[in-house]
Write a protein that holds these residues in place. Structure first.
Motif, PDB file in Angstrom:
ATOM      1  N   ASP A  11      -6.914  -1.413  -2.590  1.00  0.00           N
ATOM      2  CA  ASP A  11      -7.317  -1.106  -1.212  1.00  0.00           C
ATOM      3  C   ASP A  11      -7.208   0.399  -0.971  1.00  0.00           C
ATOM      4  O   ASP A  11      -6.570   0.842  -0.041  1.00  0.00           O
ATOM      5  CB  ASP A  11      -6.475  -1.902  -0.210  1.00  0.00           C
ATOM      6  CG  ASP A  11      -4.996  -1.529  -0.238  1.00  0.00           C
ATOM      7  OD1 ASP A  11      -4.539  -0.876  -1.206  1.00  0.00           O
ATOM      8  OD2 ASP A  11      -4.291  -1.854   0.720  1.00  0.00           O
ATOM      9  N   LEU A  13      -8.271   4.361  -0.288  1.00  0.00           N
ATOM     10  CA  LEU A  13      -9.148   5.256   0.466  1.00  0.00           C
ATOM     11  C   LEU A  13      -9.152   6.584  -0.282  1.00  0.00           C
ATOM     12  O   LEU A  13      -8.092   7.164  -0.525  1.00  0.00           O
ATOM     13  CB  LEU A  13      -8.599   5.458   1.878  1.00  0.00           C
ATOM     14  CG  LEU A  13      -8.498   4.209   2.741  1.00  0.00           C
ATOM     15  CD1 LEU A  13      -7.622   4.479   3.954  1.00  0.00           C
ATOM     16  CD2 LEU A  13      -9.878   3.761   3.167  1.00  0.00           C
ATOM     17  N   ILE A  19      -9.570   8.572   4.778  1.00  0.00           N
ATOM     18  CA  ILE A  19      -8.228   8.325   5.309  1.00  0.00           C
ATOM     19  C   ILE A  19      -8.229   8.573   6.811  1.00  0.00           C
ATOM     20  O   ILE A  19      -7.690   7.774   7.585  1.00  0.00           O
ATOM     21  CB  ILE A  19      -7.184   9.208   4.594  1.00  0.00           C
ATOM     22  CG1 ILE A  19      -7.131   8.867   3.097  1.00  0.00           C
ATOM     23  CG2 ILE A  19      -5.807   9.055   5.242  1.00  0.00           C
ATOM     24  CD1 ILE A  19      -6.375   9.875   2.246  1.00  0.00           C
ATOM     25  N   PHE A  22      -9.809   5.807   8.777  1.00  0.00           N
ATOM     26  CA  PHE A  22      -8.961   4.616   8.798  1.00  0.00           C
ATOM     27  C   PHE A  22      -7.825   4.735   9.809  1.00  0.00           C
ATOM     28  O   PHE A  22      -7.482   3.763  10.477  1.00  0.00           O
ATOM     29  CB  PHE A  22      -8.400   4.372   7.392  1.00  0.00           C
ATOM     30  CG  PHE A  22      -7.591   3.117   7.275  1.00  0.00           C
ATOM     31  CD1 PHE A  22      -8.207   1.881   7.252  1.00  0.00           C
ATOM     32  CD2 PHE A  22      -6.215   3.176   7.184  1.00  0.00           C
ATOM     33  CE1 PHE A  22      -7.451   0.716   7.143  1.00  0.00           C
ATOM     34  CE2 PHE A  22      -5.454   2.029   7.077  1.00  0.00           C
ATOM     35  CZ  PHE A  22      -6.078   0.790   7.052  1.00  0.00           C
ATOM     36  N   SER A  51      -3.375   4.237   0.007  1.00  0.00           N
ATOM     37  CA  SER A  51      -3.526   2.783   0.051  1.00  0.00           C
ATOM     38  C   SER A  51      -3.557   2.351   1.514  1.00  0.00           C
ATOM     39  O   SER A  51      -2.707   2.772   2.308  1.00  0.00           O
ATOM     40  CB  SER A  51      -2.333   2.134  -0.664  1.00  0.00           C
ATOM     41  OG  SER A  51      -2.169   0.794  -0.254  1.00  0.00           O
ATOM     42  N   LYS A  52      -4.511   1.507   1.852  1.00  0.00           N
ATOM     43  CA  LYS A  52      -4.576   0.986   3.224  1.00  0.00           C
ATOM     44  C   LYS A  52      -3.282   0.260   3.575  1.00  0.00           C
ATOM     45  O   LYS A  52      -2.755   0.406   4.675  1.00  0.00           O
ATOM     46  CB  LYS A  52      -5.762   0.038   3.387  1.00  0.00           C
ATOM     47  CG  LYS A  52      -7.110   0.696   3.311  1.00  0.00           C
ATOM     48  CD  LYS A  52      -8.202  -0.361   3.434  1.00  0.00           C
ATOM     49  CE  LYS A  52      -9.566   0.221   3.226  1.00  0.00           C
ATOM     50  NZ  LYS A  52     -10.618  -0.814   3.293  1.00  0.00           N
ATOM     51  N   THR A  53      -2.779  -0.514   2.636  1.00  0.00           N
ATOM     52  CA  THR A  53      -1.540  -1.266   2.861  1.00  0.00           C
ATOM     53  C   THR A  53      -0.378  -0.312   3.133  1.00  0.00           C
ATOM     54  O   THR A  53       0.400  -0.512   4.067  1.00  0.00           O
ATOM     55  CB  THR A  53      -1.219  -2.164   1.651  1.00  0.00           C
ATOM     56  OG1 THR A  53      -2.313  -3.058   1.451  1.00  0.00           O
ATOM     57  CG2 THR A  53       0.057  -2.941   1.858  1.00  0.00           C
ATOM     58  N   ARG A  56      -0.734   1.187   6.613  1.00  0.00           N
ATOM     59  CA  ARG A  56      -0.377   0.205   7.650  1.00  0.00           C
ATOM     60  C   ARG A  56       1.135   0.075   7.767  1.00  0.00           C
ATOM     61  O   ARG A  56       1.689   0.094   8.864  1.00  0.00           O
ATOM     62  CB  ARG A  56      -0.981  -1.162   7.327  1.00  0.00           C
ATOM     63  CG  ARG A  56      -2.407  -1.309   7.721  1.00  0.00           C
ATOM     64  CD  ARG A  56      -2.852  -2.774   7.558  1.00  0.00           C
ATOM     65  NE  ARG A  56      -4.288  -2.832   7.494  1.00  0.00           N
ATOM     66  CZ  ARG A  56      -5.005  -2.949   6.371  1.00  0.00           C
ATOM     67  NH1 ARG A  56      -4.412  -3.045   5.215  1.00  0.00           N
ATOM     68  NH2 ARG A  56      -6.309  -2.975   6.412  1.00  0.00           N
TER      69      ARG A  56
END
Length: 65
Positions: A11, A13, A19, A22, A51-53, A56
């Motif tokens: 996942d 970016l 980034i 997002f 990483s998107k994770t 988050r």
């Protein structure tokens, strides 16, 4: 023969523009933050990657402080 589980897709970016989109900031603001080590990113072959994770989780943690 065993059925190995398929790996999860990454996942990632790539680049400050992705980034920034997002996290809802401008590319300039994002570049400054990643350059200062304020976001969970890495530089790979001259490009910032996140990483998107991880992003988050980072912002969820910040929200709870």
């Amino acid at each position: 023969m065993t059925d190995a589980p398929e790996p999860k897709p990454l996942d990632l970016l790539w680049g400050c523009e992705a980034i920034a989109a997002f996290i809802g900031r401008t590319p300039r603001q994002t570049f400054e933050a990643v350059s200062k080590g304020q976001l969970p990113t890495r530089k790979v072959n001259g490009r910032w990657v996140a990483s998107k994770t991880a992003l988050r989780e980072f912002f969820e943690e910040v929200a709870h402080e």
